[in-house]
Enzyme design. Structure first.
Site, PDB file in Angstrom:
ATOM      1  N   ARG A 140     -19.688  13.600   9.414  1.00 48.92           N
ATOM      2  CA  ARG A 140     -20.241  14.899   9.006  1.00 48.92           C
ATOM      3  C   ARG A 140     -21.732  14.786   8.692  1.00 48.92           C
ATOM      4  NH1 ARG A 140     -16.195  14.905   4.066  1.00 48.92           N
ATOM      5  NH2 ARG A 140     -16.957  12.767   4.168  1.00 48.92           N
ATOM      6  N   VAL A 183     -15.855   8.380  -3.179  1.00 48.35           N
ATOM      7  CA  VAL A 183     -16.366   7.070  -3.610  1.00 48.35           C
ATOM      8  C   VAL A 183     -17.748   6.792  -3.028  1.00 48.35           C
ATOM      9  CG1 VAL A 183     -15.906   4.589  -3.709  1.00 48.35           C
ATOM     10  CG2 VAL A 183     -13.995   6.204  -3.845  1.00 48.35           C
ATOM     11  N   LYS A 232      -1.715  -2.141  -4.416  1.00 42.63           N
ATOM     12  CA  LYS A 232      -2.497  -2.793  -5.474  1.00 42.63           C
ATOM     13  C   LYS A 232      -1.759  -3.998  -6.056  1.00 42.63           C
ATOM     14  CE  LYS A 232      -4.933   1.494  -6.465  1.00 42.63           C
ATOM     15  NZ  LYS A 232      -4.848   2.774  -7.176  1.00 42.63           N
ATOM     16  N   GLU A 246     -13.305  -5.382  -5.511  1.00 45.00           N
ATOM     17  CA  GLU A 246     -12.931  -5.137  -6.917  1.00 45.00           C
ATOM     18  C   GLU A 246     -12.408  -3.718  -7.131  1.00 45.00           C
ATOM     19  OE1 GLU A 246     -13.220  -7.415  -9.806  1.00 45.00           O
ATOM     20  OE2 GLU A 246     -11.900  -5.796 -10.387  1.00 45.00           O
ATOM     21  N   ILE A 304     -11.959  -0.631 -13.474  1.00 41.87           N
ATOM     22  CA  ILE A 304     -11.622  -1.745 -14.378  1.00 41.87           C
ATOM     23  C   ILE A 304     -11.946  -3.085 -13.722  1.00 41.87           C
ATOM     24  CG2 ILE A 304      -9.778  -2.864 -15.705  1.00 41.87           C
ATOM     25  CD1 ILE A 304      -8.117  -0.320 -15.368  1.00 41.87           C
ATOM     26  N   ASP A 341       0.588   3.579  -3.048  1.00 45.94           N
ATOM     27  CA  ASP A 341      -0.742   3.143  -3.480  1.00 45.94           C
ATOM     28  C   ASP A 341      -0.611   2.020  -4.523  1.00 45.94           C
ATOM     29  OD1 ASP A 341      -3.754   3.726  -3.715  1.00 45.94           O
ATOM     30  OD2 ASP A 341      -3.065   3.915  -5.777  1.00 45.94           O
TER      31      ASP A 341
HETATM   32  N1  HSE Z   1      -5.233   7.564  -5.650  1.00 44.53           N
HETATM   33  C1  HSE Z   1      -5.630   6.443  -6.428  1.00 44.53           C
HETATM   34  C2  HSE Z   1      -5.124   6.646  -7.849  1.00 44.53           C
HETATM   35  C3  HSE Z   1      -7.119   6.297  -6.401  1.00 44.53           C
HETATM   36  O1  HSE Z   1      -4.752   7.761  -8.193  1.00 44.53           O
HETATM   37  O2  HSE Z   1      -5.069   5.676  -8.608  1.00 44.53           O
HETATM   38  C4  HSE Z   1      -7.640   5.025  -6.985  1.00 44.53           C
HETATM   39  O3  HSE Z   1      -7.204   3.905  -6.270  1.00 44.53           O
END
Ligand code: HSE
Length: 399
Positions: A44, A12, A200, A124, A131, A196
């Site tokens: 790094r 990112v 969210k 965001e 999105i 994950d």
């Molecule tokens: N690992 C997450 C996904 C990355 O696959 O959606 C984006 O948040």
């Protein structure tokens, strides 16, 4: 000139540097001043990168440089990312992050700190990758009581499900490709076990209902338990299996919130979302159903959302963006086990025993021992299991 610093030069972070550089003219049209990456903080060195000369290893350089207005946090996790975010806000910088773990675990504290400091803390990119969904939820839909949010919130798992189900590929091969494409988390079990997506949906629920719900409070089931027989049942019913994060208000006004694979009819918009794409359905009492769709992971889509936030910070330097939520009492959230849902249940029990245990059910055509139940709670299914009733799998079904 607006100077920014990027912390973390992985997928990112490097995307953010690239987008700021490639789109400098269109960004400038918005900000009315050039936006420049002054530092890149990483452990790094990147001698072969165009941005190698910007790399520093000491956060205090950013902290103490009055020219840095916006700090972009792309380190990930809640270790140094949390420490540096706090310190950046305390040093009077705006902070933009793509780090859903940080927001889901510490959003309450960081938003309060940002408010105290009169600074922006924007995130965001933490939900839905590229999105635009958090800002529309927080602002464009502010006139609504949000009744439900249901979304495909993890690109890696949607990519895996699509490739396995549609193209018959093996789980490990597809996961490896998702990692190579920069979709997967550092620990991909966070993707496949639903953690994950859980972070969210917690962020979406916090914005929708104004209460911080912690991921540990949320029932979370990923895609590793899905079997070919479940896919065959979905096919027979004219449905798809998708991993959803879902939150809605119950009739009592409480918040239901969970992550689970679901069966959804093929003709629903969420059923046709494939590959790394995410989609989020938000239903408000005034607007009805809205859909947000796009690339949910990957370097440039995620960077697109981050840079949008950077621009917003620059435009809202004097008057901060009003994004906030509060601590809940813990009483607002309904336990998942008590929610009454329809389920696809696969069992070895005889049809008579199924009807006696689960009430009226629909048999799945051509699939022995597979039924769709009427509304029944997971608590009830767990109780039956404990009493020795055979339940091979149970997956919620949405109409
Ligand atoms: N690992 C997450 C996904 C990355 O696959 O959606 C984006 O948040």
């Amino acid at each position: 000139m607006a100077n920014i610093a990027i912390m973390g030069f992985g997928t990112v972070g490097s995307g953010v540097a690239e987008v700021v550089h490639t789109n400098q003219d269109s960004i400038r049209r918005r900000t009315l001043e050039p936006v420049t990456v002054k530092y890149i903080l990483d452990t790094r060195d990147f001698p072969n990168s165009t941005y190698g000369h910007l790399v520093i290893h000491d956060f205090s350089i950013i902290e103490q440089d009055p020219e840095i207005q916006v700090v972009v946090e792309c380190i990930g996790g809640c270790g140094v990312a949390l420490d540096f975010t706090r310190r950046a806000l305390l040093a009077g910088k705006d902070v933009v992050t793509s780090n859903k773990a940080l927001v889901a675990a510490h959003g309450l504290e960081l938003l309060a700190l940002a408010k105290e400091q009169g600074r922006n803390f924007l995130f965001e990119a933490s939900v839905g990758g590229g999105i635009p969904v958090l800002r529309p939820l927080a602002f464009c839909l502010a006139g609504n009581r949000i009744e439900e949010i249901c979304g495909i919130l993890n690109g890696t798992t949607n990519y895996i499900l699509t490739k396995m189900i549609r193209d018959g590929e093996q789980f490990d091969d597809v996961l490896k490709r998702a990692q190579e494409k920069g979709y997967a988390e550092a620990d991909p079990t966070d993707d496949v076990e639903g953690k994950d997506a859980c972070r969210k949906i917690c962020i979406l629920a916090a914005l929708a209902y104004g209460i911080h719900v912690y991921p540990e409070q949320v029932y979370t089931c990923g895609i590793t338990g899905i079997r070919p027989q479940d896919v065959a049942c979905a096919d027979a019913l004219g449905m798809q299996i998708k991993l959803f994060g879902r939150t809605f208000l119950t009739e009592e006004g409480k918040i239901a919130l969970y992550v689970s694979p679901h069966l959804i009819p093929n003709d629903k918009p969420l059923a046709s979302v494939e590959g790394v794409f995410n989609a989020i359905m938000i239903r408000g009492n005034a607007v009805g159903e809205t859909m947000f769709y796009g690339r949910g992971a990957g370097k440039l889509p995620t960077a697109s959302a981050v840079v949008g936030d950077v621009v917003d910070c620059i435009l809202h330097r004097e008057k901060r963006r009003a994004i906030d939520w509060e601590a809940g009492s813990g009483e607002e959230v309904v336990p998942f086990e008590s929610l009454e849902l329809r389920w696809l249940v696969r069992t070895e029990a005889a049809a008579g025993a199924v009807a006696a245990a689960l009430g009226p059910v629909e048999a799945v055509p051509g699939q022995n021992g597979a039924y769709v139940t009427g509304p029944v709670s997971k608590a009830k299914l767990d109780e039956l299991r404990e009493k020795g009733f055979s339940i091979l799998s149970a997956i919620p079904v949405l109409d």
